[in-house]
Design a protein around this motif. Structure first.
Motif, PDB file in Angstrom:
ATOM      1  N   GLY A 136       0.813  -1.223   0.000  1.00  0.00           N
ATOM      2  CA  GLY A 136       0.000   0.000   0.000  1.00  0.00           C
ATOM      3  C   GLY A 136       0.840   1.263   0.000  1.00  0.00           C
ATOM      4  N   VAL A 137       1.897   1.286   0.834  1.00  0.00           N
ATOM      5  CA  VAL A 137       2.788   2.441   0.875  1.00  0.00           C
ATOM      6  C   VAL A 137       3.564   2.560  -0.433  1.00  0.00           C
ATOM      7  CG1 VAL A 137       4.837   3.399   1.995  1.00  0.00           C
ATOM      8  CG2 VAL A 137       2.996   2.456   3.384  1.00  0.00           C
ATOM      9  N   MET A 144      -3.491   0.842 -11.048  1.00  0.00           N
ATOM     10  CA  MET A 144      -2.136   0.341 -10.786  1.00  0.00           C
ATOM     11  C   MET A 144      -2.088  -1.181 -10.648  1.00  0.00           C
ATOM     12  SD  MET A 144       0.182   2.711 -10.561  1.00  0.00           S
ATOM     13  CE  MET A 144       1.411   1.978  -9.502  1.00  0.00           C
ATOM     14  N   GLN A 145      -3.250  -1.839 -10.785  1.00  0.00           N
ATOM     15  CA  GLN A 145      -3.347  -3.282 -10.592  1.00  0.00           C
ATOM     16  C   GLN A 145      -2.792  -3.681  -9.231  1.00  0.00           C
ATOM     17  OE1 GLN A 145      -2.509  -5.910 -13.926  1.00  0.00           O
ATOM     18  NE2 GLN A 145      -2.441  -4.165 -15.349  1.00  0.00           N
ATOM     19  N   THR A 146      -3.109  -2.877  -8.246  1.00  0.00           N
ATOM     20  CA  THR A 146      -2.684  -3.147  -6.876  1.00  0.00           C
ATOM     21  C   THR A 146      -3.236  -4.501  -6.436  1.00  0.00           C
ATOM     22  OG1 THR A 146      -2.796  -0.778  -6.409  1.00  0.00           O
ATOM     23  CG2 THR A 146      -2.719  -2.258  -4.510  1.00  0.00           C
ATOM     24  N   PRO A 147      -2.437  -5.342  -5.778  1.00  0.00           N
ATOM     25  CA  PRO A 147      -2.966  -6.608  -5.257  1.00  0.00           C
ATOM     26  C   PRO A 147      -4.213  -6.376  -4.416  1.00  0.00           C
ATOM     27  CG  PRO A 147      -0.584  -6.563  -5.053  1.00  0.00           C
ATOM     28  CD  PRO A 147      -0.995  -5.194  -5.532  1.00  0.00           C
ATOM     29  N   GLU A 148      -5.195  -7.250  -4.559  1.00  0.00           N
ATOM     30  CA  GLU A 148      -6.504  -7.037  -3.926  1.00  0.00           C
ATOM     31  C   GLU A 148      -6.397  -6.798  -2.431  1.00  0.00           C
ATOM     32  OE1 GLU A 148     -10.829  -9.344  -3.512  1.00  0.00           O
ATOM     33  OE2 GLU A 148      -9.249 -10.145  -4.813  1.00  0.00           O
ATOM     34  N   GLU A 149      -5.442  -7.494  -1.793  1.00  0.00           N
ATOM     35  CA  GLU A 149      -5.293  -7.359  -0.342  1.00  0.00           C
ATOM     36  C   GLU A 149      -4.861  -5.957   0.072  1.00  0.00           C
ATOM     37  OE1 GLU A 149      -3.085 -11.245  -1.483  1.00  0.00           O
ATOM     38  OE2 GLU A 149      -3.755  -9.409  -2.469  1.00  0.00           O
TER      39      GLU A 149
END
Length: 446
Positions: free
Chosen positions: A53-54, A124-129
């Protein structure tokens, strides 16, 4: 008036450049600690999803910050040229116009960042978690974007007059506030990503307030005059200089976001490992960054004073100095990058992925010093259009395609993704050398 240390048009070049560059380097070190401390403390006292997240949220915020820095470079260059030509009243007008412009721009960007934070995180296709934590980080930092804006503007303004010591004081104060905030909010109150974001914004706010107080008490080569707080004739001048750099910054940082998205598709370990590697990468890039920020005001003052030979000598000094230091850094990162990654996390899978990327990226420590010295020289001559063009060519012809191809290989290693950066930079150096020779012939005919 300027003191002797701030006047780059006379005196020994190497010592002038070093004395101006060192405070900038220390400032960049401390600025890098913002993200590094956030990552380190979240990695130790938060969660693996918090690291992602950061990292992802920081990338998004860096995009907007780099856009601002590109425009402030126009202010830095104009100030240097006006000061080299001893046009001090024009400097005052430039500052007043710039304050009005950046105040308006920062408020607009604040609204956009807060509203579209989730869309940015998803893009950004950030991981779902880690999506919710990334959104949280972006919104909190976005809400305090006015402080980020004016911190960067004030620092650029002071560098334009040849003062790199005062910005160092500002960032030192901010770094202390940020570290204390992270320890209290993340380690103490267990606020994870939200605590890191709040600490970052609070640090910038304290720095801006104290910087304004210090500027009012010190005797400067400029003054804030209310009659110039408007969208006057200086706005289109510094925007014209900064806009090509803004376009380049936006598209280049968009490419970094795309690169982050390529890596994110490889899973949470790769995403977090790349996030850790990025924090180390920030430190690798400190010398090149300090060189470019030093070169632009050095060259612009000499352009204003019509001393082209001295401007060229300054650029060559910067390239030699930077490449020498960069070689030592490259060797250290290539062989000991895993030890550096362990400063941020104890997760062996994340450490291994970070080390993969760093091995491929490590030559960038050398070649970017050469490239950025060129870019600082061209910016000092107001040749920001070429700086934009070469940046876009190396990014979209070399770095992005190569990164993508390396990321989709079976059992993809991040080493190949990291190697795309120095490969693209070498291509950029080739373009710069050709343009430098052509520009030299043009200047000699005048």
């Amino acid at each position: 008036m300027l003191n002797d240390k701030q006047d780059f048009t006379q005196g020994p070049i190497f010592s002038k450049l070093i004395s101006f560059m060192l405070p900038i380097l220390f400032s960049l070190v401390l600025q890098s600690l913002y993200g590094a401390v956030d990552m380190l403390i979240v990695g130790r006292f938060g969660t693996t999803a918090g690291i992602s997240g950061v990292a992802v949220g920081g990338n998004v915020m860096n995009l907007f910050t780099m856009l601002l820095n590109a425009i402030t470079m126009g202010v830095t260059v104009l100030m240097g040229q006006y000061i080299g030509a001893k046009r001090f009243e024009q400097v005052n007008k430039l500052i007043g116009n710039a304050v009005a412009f950046f105040l308006t721009l920062s408020l607009l960007l604040t609204v956009l960042i807060v509203i579209f934070a989730r869309q940015l995180a998803v893009a950004m296709q950030t991981p779902e978690e880690a999506v919710d934590l990334t959104v949280q980080y972006i919104r909190i930092c976005g809400a305090g974007f006015i402080f980020i804006t004016f911190y960067n503007f004030i620092s650029a303004m002071l560098r334009g007059i040849g003062d790199s010591n005062t910005p160092l004081l500002f960032v030192a104060i901010a770094s202390v506030v940020n570290i204390i905030g992270d320890l209290v909010l993340v380690a103490g109150l267990k606020m994870n990503v939200a605590g890191a974001a709040i600490a970052t914004v609070a640090a910038q706010a304290v720095s801006v307030v104290l910087s304004l107080w210090i500027i009012r008490r010190k005797k400067m080569a400029f003054s804030f005059q209310k009659k110039y707080f408007n969208f006057g004739s200086e706005v289109p001048r510094f925007v014209k200089l900064g806009m090509p750099l803004t376009v380049q910054g936006f598209l280049t940082n968009f490419s970094f976001l795309a690169l982050c998205a390529f890596v994110n598709r490889l899973g949470l370990d790769a995403s977090s490992g790349y996030g850790v590697a990025q924090k180390i990468q920030m430190f690798i890039m400190l010398i090149p960054g300090a060189l470019m920020q030093s070169m632009a005001p050095f060259v612009s003052q000499n352009v204003g004073a019509q001393n082209e030979k001295r401007a060229r000598s300054g650029m060559l000094c910067g390239q030699i100095l930077g490449a020498g230091i960069g070689f030592v850094i490259m060797i250290g990162v290539f062989f000991f990058g895993d030890y550096l990654a362990r400063l941020f996390t104890a997760d062996e899978a994340v450490i291994a992925r970070a080390f993969e990327f760093l091995r491929g990226f490590s030559p960038e420590a050398v070649v970017t010093c050469i490239l950025f010295s060129y870019l600082g020289y061209f910016n000092g001559h107001s040749k920001s259009l070429f700086v934009m063009i070469q940046g876009l060519l190396q990014t979209f012809l070399i770095r992005l395609p190569m990164s993508y191809l390396m990321s989709i290989r079976p059992d993809a290693s991040l080493t190949g993704v990291g190697l795309a950066a120095p490969t693209a930079t070498i291509f950029g150096i080739t373009l710069c050398f050709i343009y430098y020779k052509r520009m030299g012939r043009s200047l000699n005919r005048k």
